[in-house]
Design a protein around this motif. Structure first.
Motif, PDB file in Angstrom:
ATOM      1  N   ALA A 138      17.403  35.037  -2.666  1.00  0.00           N
ATOM      2  CA  ALA A 138      16.072  34.463  -3.609  1.00  0.00           C
ATOM      3  C   ALA A 138      16.722  32.378  -4.208  1.00  0.00           C
ATOM      4  O   ALA A 138      16.113  31.538  -3.714  1.00  0.00           O
ATOM      5  CB  ALA A 138      15.472  34.860  -4.129  1.00  0.00           C
ATOM      6  N   ARG A 139      18.242  32.722  -4.615  1.00  0.00           N
ATOM      7  CA  ARG A 139      18.539  31.789  -5.073  1.00  0.00           C
ATOM      8  C   ARG A 139      19.679  30.586  -4.321  1.00  0.00           C
ATOM      9  O   ARG A 139      18.582  29.728  -4.583  1.00  0.00           O
ATOM     10  CB  ARG A 139      19.461  32.203  -6.044  1.00  0.00           C
ATOM     11  N   GLN A 183      13.434  24.523 -11.863  1.00  0.00           N
ATOM     12  CA  GLN A 183      13.246  25.435 -13.056  1.00  0.00           C
ATOM     13  C   GLN A 183      13.706  26.952 -12.977  1.00  0.00           C
ATOM     14  O   GLN A 183      14.039  28.125 -13.355  1.00  0.00           O
ATOM     15  CB  GLN A 183      12.118  25.798 -14.119  1.00  0.00           C
ATOM     16  N   MET A 184      12.634  27.259 -11.665  1.00  0.00           N
ATOM     17  CA  MET A 184      13.305  28.744 -11.261  1.00  0.00           C
ATOM     18  C   MET A 184      15.329  28.820 -10.875  1.00  0.00           C
ATOM     19  O   MET A 184      15.290  30.114 -11.177  1.00  0.00           O
ATOM     20  CB  MET A 184      12.359  28.775 -10.293  1.00  0.00           C
ATOM     21  N   LEU A 185      15.353  28.015 -10.300  1.00  0.00           N
ATOM     22  CA  LEU A 185      16.729  28.158  -9.995  1.00  0.00           C
ATOM     23  C   LEU A 185      17.578  28.250 -11.353  1.00  0.00           C
ATOM     24  O   LEU A 185      18.081  29.454 -10.961  1.00  0.00           O
ATOM     25  CB  LEU A 185      17.017  25.989  -9.065  1.00  0.00           C
ATOM     26  N   LEU A 245      17.611  31.772 -11.828  1.00  0.00           N
ATOM     27  CA  LEU A 245      18.074  32.806 -10.416  1.00  0.00           C
ATOM     28  C   LEU A 245      19.724  32.467 -11.443  1.00  0.00           C
ATOM     29  O   LEU A 245      19.941  34.190 -10.551  1.00  0.00           O
ATOM     30  CB  LEU A 245      17.536  32.640  -9.818  1.00  0.00           C
ATOM     31  N   ASN A 246      19.896  31.675 -11.674  1.00  0.00           N
ATOM     32  CA  ASN A 246      21.809  31.059 -11.632  1.00  0.00           C
ATOM     33  C   ASN A 246      21.433  32.364 -12.451  1.00  0.00           C
ATOM     34  O   ASN A 246      23.196  32.517 -12.949  1.00  0.00           O
ATOM     35  CB  ASN A 246      21.706  29.844 -12.332  1.00  0.00           C
ATOM     36  N   ARG A 247      21.130  31.792 -13.824  1.00  0.00           N
ATOM     37  CA  ARG A 247      21.127  32.137 -15.054  1.00  0.00           C
ATOM     38  C   ARG A 247      21.299  34.320 -14.020  1.00  0.00           C
ATOM     39  O   ARG A 247      22.257  34.624 -15.194  1.00  0.00           O
ATOM     40  CB  ARG A 247      20.008  32.269 -15.932  1.00  0.00           C
ATOM     41  N   GLY A 262      21.311  37.063 -17.234  1.00  0.00           N
ATOM     42  CA  GLY A 262      19.283  37.307 -17.684  1.00  0.00           C
ATOM     43  C   GLY A 262      18.965  37.543 -18.667  1.00  0.00           C
ATOM     44  O   GLY A 262      19.487  38.882 -19.393  1.00  0.00           O
ATOM     45  N   LYS A 263      17.492  37.597 -18.959  1.00  0.00           N
ATOM     46  CA  LYS A 263      16.874  37.921 -20.264  1.00  0.00           C
ATOM     47  C   LYS A 263      15.316  38.976 -19.096  1.00  0.00           C
ATOM     48  O   LYS A 263      15.212  38.656 -18.472  1.00  0.00           O
ATOM     49  CB  LYS A 263      16.501  36.349 -20.944  1.00  0.00           C
ATOM     50  N   PRO A 264      15.556  39.784 -19.882  1.00  0.00           N
ATOM     51  CA  PRO A 264      13.806  40.433 -19.303  1.00  0.00           C
ATOM     52  C   PRO A 264      13.409  39.807 -19.691  1.00  0.00           C
ATOM     53  O   PRO A 264      11.838  39.363 -18.568  1.00  0.00           O
ATOM     54  CB  PRO A 264      13.803  41.071 -20.582  1.00  0.00           C
ATOM     55  N   GLU A 265      12.579  38.550 -20.581  1.00  0.00           N
ATOM     56  CA  GLU A 265      11.229  37.698 -19.861  1.00  0.00           C
ATOM     57  C   GLU A 265      11.237  37.187 -18.739  1.00  0.00           C
ATOM     58  O   GLU A 265      10.379  36.190 -18.531  1.00  0.00           O
ATOM     59  CB  GLU A 265      11.097  37.420 -21.401  1.00  0.00           C
TER      60      GLU A 265
END
Ligand SMILES: Cc1cc2nc3c(=O)[nH]c(=O)nc-3n(C[C@H](O)[C@H](O)[C@H](O)COP(=O)(O)O)c2cc1C
Ligand code: FES
Lengths: 172, 598
Positions: free
Chosen positions: B446-447, B470-472, B475-477, B483-486
Motif C-alpha cells: 500500500a505504501r 497524509q496517508m503516506l 503508512l511510513n510510520r 504506528g499507533k492504534p488510531e
C-alpha cells in the motif's frame, strides 16, 4: 549488446566553447521549423536527447524560437519528470522501481547500486561524471523483473550481486 | 542440407532484447555463414512468455513451427546442425510446436499446453508470428482488410457493429466503445480528432507496449477505422517516452501505411482523408487521463480539468475528440472482419471479448496473456501462468495498478470482468496483474502505491495533493514500527475524503490500495502497529532475524542458504539464528517456504 543509443558517450555538461547549450542543440533549435506552444515538449525532448539535460540557456533559446514565454517553457520542463535540469554522467542508469520490480526487491537493488557507485543521499551522479542513477517507474519489461536500463539497453533478472557487475563492465 | 525457405523467428521486442535477442540473432548470422541464403531470419514481437526469452521459432518448409525457449548464443550451432540440417529438433530445449503442417513426434502442440489452452488471442493474434517492421506480413495475415470493408459499410454501420460486439474501453473505466463513437459522430464540427492513448502509466504493466512492438499495424488500422467512423481527419498516438522501440516501430509502420495509401488523402479511393502523428509523452502518469493527455498534446502542463464538457464535445483545441486505448483499437479490425457477434461470443454478459494481462510478480510464467473475460483469478494464475514461482504461498493479486486493489488469495474464484473486479475492491484497469506471495508485506505494498501516486499527483486539487501525503506519512510510520492504534481509523477517514473529493481519476482511485489491504489484511496492519512485526520480512526497521517457532517446520532450508553459517538446526530441530554471526543478508527470509523468519 548492439543498438547503443547514439547519444551515449556524447553527453556532456558543457560544449567546447563553454556554453551551457551544445552547438548541436543550438542547431537543432535554430533549425526547428515550427512555432507555437505545442512544440515545446517535442523540441525539449530533442535537446535533452542531445545534451542529456535542459539548461536555463536552452529554455531561453526554445522560448525565443517558438514564441512562447520562458515561464511557460519552465513550467513544462519542471512538470514532466522526463526532463532533467542537471547535467548527467556518461552512462544513465535507470533502475526500475515499478510494481513488478518492487515486489521482487528492487528497493534493495537500487540501494545497492547507489552504494556500489558511492552515491550518498540525494546525489545521483558520480564525482567522475561517469554514472547518473535515476530510478524510473516501469520500463515495460516487468516480465524480467527486477530490471534496469542503461543507455538504451535493458538488463533483466537483476539481483543484489549482478547489478553492480553489469555497471562495472561499463566503467572506463 | 538446409531446406530452401526455412524460416527462423527471433523474439526481439524489448523483453527479447533484454534477454539477449540481438546476440542470438548475430550468432545465427555468423554460424549460418554462407548457408544463410536458404534461410530467412525474422526478428519478431513477443508471444508473451517473457520469462522464457530469448524465444526462437524454427519453421522448416512443410513442417510445423517449433519454438525454442531460453536460447543462448552457444545453443545456436546445435539448433542449426540438428534441426535445420537434419530436421531433428533439439527436443530438450523445445517449448512447443504450432501450425497445421507435419507434426514432430515428442513435442507438445501449443494448443495443448496449459498456458495457451486457456488463452484466446484476438489482440495478440499476430504478436510473435509476424515481422512488425513489414507491412506485407500484416497484410498477408489478413491486415487492412477491415478498413476496406469499413469504408464500404459506412459510418453508422461500423459503429453499430462495434456496439453489437459489446466492446468496452480497455484503458480502465470500461466505457462502451460503440456509444463513445456514436456521441463523437453526432457532434457537428468541421474538425474532429481521434487519439490513441498509449501512455500506459501503470507501473508494472506492458500490454500496450507489446502490442505496439509486436503488431503496430493492428493499432493503426483500428485508429483509421475509428477516425472514419466518427468523421475525424487527424489522429494522434500519444506514446510513453520510456518505450523507444514502440515509438520507432510506429513511425516506420505509419510511413508504410502512407505508402500503401491506407493513410493520407482519399484513402483507398474514398472521400476519407486521415493522417496520424505520434506524440511522445514525457514521463507523467497523470497524462494517461484523457483531459490531461489533451493538455499535454496542446503543450501545457498535463493537468486534468473537470468534465463535462467531455472530450467528445470539446477536446483537443476545443474540437470534438475521441480517445481510445491501444488495446481497444487493436480489437477493432477483428470485429469488423469477423463481425460483432463472433466477438461477443467470448466473455460474459456484460464484459465481452478478451483482456490482455501483463501478469508478473511471483509466478512461473511472467509475461503477457490474453484470456477470455470471465476467467477466474485462480485459473489465470495456476492454469495460464503456471502457478507460483517459489515455495511460498499465493497471498494476493494486485489488479489495476495504482488505481486498483489487492485481492486476497481467498477470493481466487472471483471472475475477471469489469463488475466482479469492482465488487471486490479492485478495477480492471488497463491490465496490470502483479501476483504477491507470503513474502510480500501488504502494508509495504500500500505504501509503495501511495509513494507513486504522491509523486504523480499533479497538485491541482487539494484532496489529492494533501490527502495522499497524509496517508503516506501514516503508512511510513507504521512500516517503521511507530504506528499507533488510531492510525487505521485515520487512514480510512482520509481515504474516504480523497476518494470522494478529488478532481480526477488519479486522486479518486488512489486510496484503493489502502482500502483493499486494510479490508483483506487488517491483521497484518495490527501486527505492524501492536507487535511491531513484519512477518513477511520486508519492512527494514522491523526486521529482527528471529525464527517464529510456531511456524518453523524444521526443514533446514535456511541453514543451507545462510552464507555466514549463522543458523543452527534443520532436520528435526527448530532453526536458531546466532545473532553475533548474522550479517542480515536476508537470504534465510527469502528462502523460508513458510515465512517463519522475520
Ligand atoms: C490517472 C489516470 C491514468 C490513466 N492512464 C491511462 C493509460 O495509461 N492508458 C489508457 O488507455 N487510459 C488511461 N486512463 C483512462 C483514460 O482517461 C481514458 O478513459 C481512456 O484512455 C479511454 O479509452 P478506452 O475507452 O478505450 O478505455 C487513465 C485515467 C486516469 C484517471
Ligand atoms: S515494474 Fe519494472 S519493468 Fe515494469
Amino acid at each position: 549488446m548492439k543498438n547503443k543509443k547514439k547519444s551515449e558517450g556524447k553527453i556532456k555538461s558543457k560544449d567546447k566553447c563553454g556554453c551551457a547549450v551544445s552547438c548541436e542543440s543550438e542547431e537543432i533549435i535554430k533549425g526547428f521549423s515550427h512555432q507555437g506552444k505545442q512544440y515545446v515538449i517535442p523540441l525539449l525532448q530533442k535537446v535533452q536527447e542531445q545534451d542529456g539535460y535542459i539548461s536555463e540557456e536552452t529554455m531561453d533559446l526554445v522560448s525565443e524560437k517558438l514564441g512562447v514565454p520562458v515561464s511557460q517553457v519552465y513550467a513544462i520542463t519542471t512538470f514532466y519528470s522526463y526532463f532533467r535540469l542537471q547535467p548527467i554522467g556518461k552512462h544513465l542508469v535507470r533502475p526500475c522501481r515499478g510494481t513488478a520490480c518492487h515486489v521482487k526487491g528492487s528497493k534493495r537493488i537500487i540501494e545497492k547500486i547507489k552504494e556500489h557507485l558511492d552515491l550518498k543521499g540525494d546525489i545521483d551522479t558520480t564525482a567522475d561524471n561517469q554514472f547518473t542513477v535515476a530510478p524510473v517507474a516501469c520500463l515495460g519489461t516487468c516480465g524480467l523483473a527486477p530490471v534496469m536500463m542503461i543507455g538504451n539497453n535493458v538488463y533483466g533478472n537483476l539481483n543484489e550481486e549482478n547489478a553492480g557487475k553489469i555497471i562495472d563492465r561499463l566503467k572506463s | 542440407m538446409i531446406k530452401k525457405g526455412t524460416k527462423i523467428y527471433i523474439g526481439m521486442a524489448t523483453c527479447g532484447l533484454a534477454a539477449g535477442g540481438q546476440e542470438v540473432y548475430d550468432s545465427f548470422v555468423s554460424k549460418l555463414g554462407k548457408k544463410e541464403s536458404n534461410v530467412q531470419l525474422i526478428p519478431t514481437g513477443c508471444i508473451g512468455v517473457c520469462s522464457r526469452e530469448v524465444i526462437v521459432d524454427v519453421e522448416v518448409p512443410g513442417m510445423n513451427r517449433v519454438t525454442y525457449e531460453k536460447v543462448k548464443p552457444e545453443m545456436v550451432e546445435k539448433i542449426i546442425s540438428e534441426h535445420l540440417e537434419k530436421d531433428q529438433p533439439v527436443n530438450e530445449w523445445v517449448f512447443g510446436q504450432s501450425g497445421d503442417k507435419k507434426v514432430y513426434p515428442g513435442i507438445e502442440m501449443y494448443q495443448d499446453l496449459p498456458m495457451f489452452k486457456n488463452q484466446v488471442r484476438i489482440v495478440l493474434r499476430n504478436c510473435g508470428s509476424i515481422d512488425p517492421d513489414k507491412i506485407e506480413d500484416y497484410i498477408n495475415a489478413g491486415g487492412y482488410k477491415a478498413i476496406k470493408k469499413a469504408l464500404k459499410m459506412g459510418q453508422s454501420a461500423v459503429i453499430a457493429e462495434i456496439t453489437k460486439a459489446g466492446l468496452r474501453g480497455r484503458g480502465g473505466a470500461g466505457f462502451p466503445t460503440g456509444k463513445k463513437w456514436d456521441i463523437a459522430l453526432q457532434q457537428k464540427s468541421g474538425q474532429k480528432y481521434f487519439i490513441c492513448n498509449a501512455d500506459e502509466g501503470d507501473p508494472g504493466a506492458f500490454m500496450n507496449r507489446s502490442t505496439l512492438e509486436g503488431d503496430p499495424h493492428a493499432v493503426i488500422e483500428g485508429l483509421i477505422i475509428g477516425g472514419y467512423a466518427i468523421g475525424a481527419s487527424k489522429g494522434y498516438i500519444y506514446c510513453r517516452a520510456e518505450y523507444p522501440l514502440a515509438v520507432k516501430r510506429l513511425h516506420l509502420a505509419l510511413e508504410q501505411a502512407r505508402e500503401k495509401g491506407f493513410l493520407g488523402k482519399k484513402i483507398l479511393g474514398s472521400d476519407f482523408d486521415f493522417d496520424i502523428t505520434v506524440k511522445e509523452g514525457a514521463g507523467a502518469f497523470v497524462c494517461g487521463e484523457e483531459t490531461a493527455l489533451i493538455a499535454s498534446i496542446e503543450g501545457e502542463r498535463g493537468m486534468p480539468r473537470p468534465r463535462p464538457p467531455y472530450p467528445a464535445q470539446s477536446g483537443l483545441w476545443g474540437k470534438p475528440t475521441n480517445i481510445n486505448n491501444v488495446e481497444t483499437l487493436a480489437n477493432i479490425p477483428y470485429i469488423i472482419n469477423e463481425g460483432g457477434e463472433k466477438f461477443a461470443s467470448f466473455g460474459t454478459e456484460k464484459s465481452k471479448g478478451t483482456k490482455v494481462f501483463a501478469i508478473t510478480g511471483k509466478i512461473k510464467n511472467t509475461g503477457l496473456v490474453e484470456v477470455p473475460m470471465g476467467i477466474t483469478i485462480n485459473d489465470m494464475i495456476y492454469k495460464v501462468a503456471g502457478g507460483m514461482a517459489t515455495k511460498k504461498k499465493f497471498k494476493a493479486i494486485q489488479v489495476g495498478g495504482p488505481s486498483g486493489g489487492c485481492v486476497t488469495a481467498a477470493l481466487g474464484d472471483t471472475k475477471i470482468d469489469y463488475e466482479s473486479l469492482v465488487s471486490v475492491g479492485a478495477i480492471m484497469g488497463s491490465g496490470g496483474a502483479v501476483v504477491l506471495d507470503e513474502g510480500n508485506c501488504m502494508v509495504d505494498t500500500a505504501r509503495f502505491f501511495l509513494e507513486f501516486t504522491k509523486s504523480e499527483s499533479c497538485g491541482k486539487c487539494a484532496p489529492c495533493r494533501l490527502g495522499i501525503s497524509q496517508m503516506l506519512s501514516i503508512l511510513n510510520r507504521i512500516c517503521e514500527g511507530k504506528g499507533k492504534p488510531e492510525d487505521k481509523v485515520a487512514l480510512v477517514q482520509i481515504a474516504e475524503t480523497v476518494k470522494g473529493a478529488s478532481l480526477c481519476g488519479l486522486g479518486q482511485t488512489s486510496p484503493n490500495p489502502v482500502i483493499t489491504t486494510l479490508r483483506y489484511f487488517e491483521k497484518e496492519y495490527d501486527e505492524h502497529i501492536n507487535e511491531k512485526k513484519c512477518k513477511a520480512g520486508i519492512c527494514a526497521e522491523l526486521l529482527r532475524f528471529e525464527v517464529d517457532e510456531t511456524i518453523c517446520k524444521k526443514c533446514g532450508i535456511c541453514v543451507k542458504q545462510c552464507p555466514a553459517q549463522a543458523i543452527q538446526g534443520g532436520a528435526k530441530t527448530l532453526a536458531k539464528i546466532d545473532k553475533s554471526k548474522c550479517t542480515k543478508c536476508r537470504k534465510c527470509i527469502e528462502a523460508c517456504p513458510f515465512c517463519a523468519i522475520y
